[in-house]
Design an enzyme around this catalytic site. Structure first.
Site, short mmCIF file in Angstrom:
data_model
loop_
_atom_site.label_atom_id
_atom_site.label_comp_id
_atom_site.label_asym_id
_atom_site.label_seq_id
_atom_site.Cartn_x
_atom_site.Cartn_y
_atom_site.Cartn_z
CG ASN A 106 -2.98 -5.82 -4.89
OD1 ASN A 106 -3.52 -5.37 -5.91
ND2 ASN A 106 -2.13 -5.10 -4.16
CD GLU A 108 2.57 -1.66 -5.02
OE1 GLU A 108 1.52 -1.77 -5.66
OE2 GLU A 108 3.31 -2.63 -4.75
N GLY A 153 6.83 -7.59 -2.92
CA GLY A 153 7.42 -7.80 -4.24
C GLY A 153 8.93 -8.03 -4.21
CE LYS A 194 1.15 -5.53 -5.54
NZ LYS A 194 2.43 -5.28 -4.92
CG HIS A 208 -1.07 -1.47 -1.83
ND1 HIS A 208 0.19 -1.18 -2.27
CD2 HIS A 208 -1.12 -2.82 -1.68
CE1 HIS A 208 0.87 -2.32 -2.40
NE2 HIS A 208 0.09 -3.33 -2.05
CB SER A 217 7.34 -11.90 -0.53
OG SER A 217 7.88 -10.81 -1.26
CD GLU A 250 0.02 -5.64 1.50
OE1 GLU A 250 -0.14 -6.72 0.92
OE2 GLU A 250 0.01 -4.55 0.91
#
Ligand code: PGA
Length: 252
Positions: free
Chosen positions: A9, A96, A171, A11, A94, A209, A165
């Site tokens: 991904n 985010e 991250g 991003k 996702h 991660s 996730e």
């Protein structure tokens, strides 16, 4: 026996020049089959990636898709458009996007449906915040998120990919332990099993991660069928090591 799936991904990262060198390094180092590998890239780069990946084993993915077919939806990209650029996967829900764009469980379910209708495999992301984990709500949260997608997609549910996730691991360099991840994956697998006779076909990826050091132990878990990789997918040597770990991992 299902192959592991490693999906990068990217991003909102990349440039024409950086993408080209990253993809060339991946293609040179990936070798033959053994696991499925995809990169989910920003929409403007799909045309570049389609050309770079043509005839290779590297699959193309998008990071989002509209729930709508077409029309007056400024800024949106439809599943039919993605399909025209050879896109096989689209990440939906996702964390985010749930956080910064207010995407609800119902909207994520509609996006998964739109992708499936055009032969694009949705990678449906679920995961809890640190506060939810600490409150003992992990199971409840991920089951609610997946239930929405199961509810709107009926028998097509065996065609999706799920990515667990944990938000606190994305991250942050804090990975869920293989046991923590497996525990949630087993919950998701049971939920899928109750919804479809073909639940074993559904790949459940871990994301948060994942890196070259922890990939092998995560991928060795019974219900971890691959990874959704952010930061480490931007560095060819790291991503290639994760791919190598997936290739060597025991098949489900
Ligand atoms: P990360 O991101 O690997 O950088 O934690 C994973 C993701 O957000 O999909």
């Amino acid at each position: 026996m299902k192959k592991k799936l490693i999906a990068g991904n990217w991003k909102m990262n990349g440039s024409l020049a950086a993408n080209e060198s990253l993809v060339r390094a991946l293609l040179a180092g990936m070798g033959g089959a053994g696991c499925t590998v995809a990169v989910c890239v920003p929409a403007p780069y799909l045309v570049q990636l389609q050309a770079l990946c043509a005839g290779s084993a590297l699959e193309l993915g998008a990071q989002d898709v509209s729930q709508h077919e077409q029309g007056a939806f400024t800024g949106e990209v439809s599943a039919a458009m993605l399909k025209e650029f050879g896109v096989r996967y689209a990440i939906v829900g996702h964390s985010e996007r749930r956080q910064y764009n207010g995407e609800s469980d119902a909207l994520v379910a509609e996006k998964a449906k739109a992708a499936l209708a055009h032969g694009v495999t949705p990678i449906v992301c679920v995961g809890e915040t640190l506060a939810q984990r600490e409150a003992g709500k992990t199971e409840e949260v991920v089951k609610r998120q997946l239930a929405a997608v199961i509810h709107s997609n009926g028998h097509c549910i065996s065609e999706i990919v799920v990515a667990y996730e944990p938000i606190w691991a994305i991250g942050t360099g804090k990975t869920a332990t293989p046991e923590q991840a497996q525990q949630v994956h087993a919950v998701l697998r049971a939920q899928l099993k109750a919804a479809t006779a073909h639940s074993q076909r559904v790949a459940i990826l871990y994301g948060g991660s994942m890196n070259s050091a922890n990939a092998a132990s995560l991928l060795a878990q019974a219900d971890i069928d691959g990874g959704l990789v952010g930061g480490a997918a931007l560095k060819a040597p790291d991503f290639l090591q994760i791919i190598a770990a997936a290739r060597q991992a025991p098949a489900a």
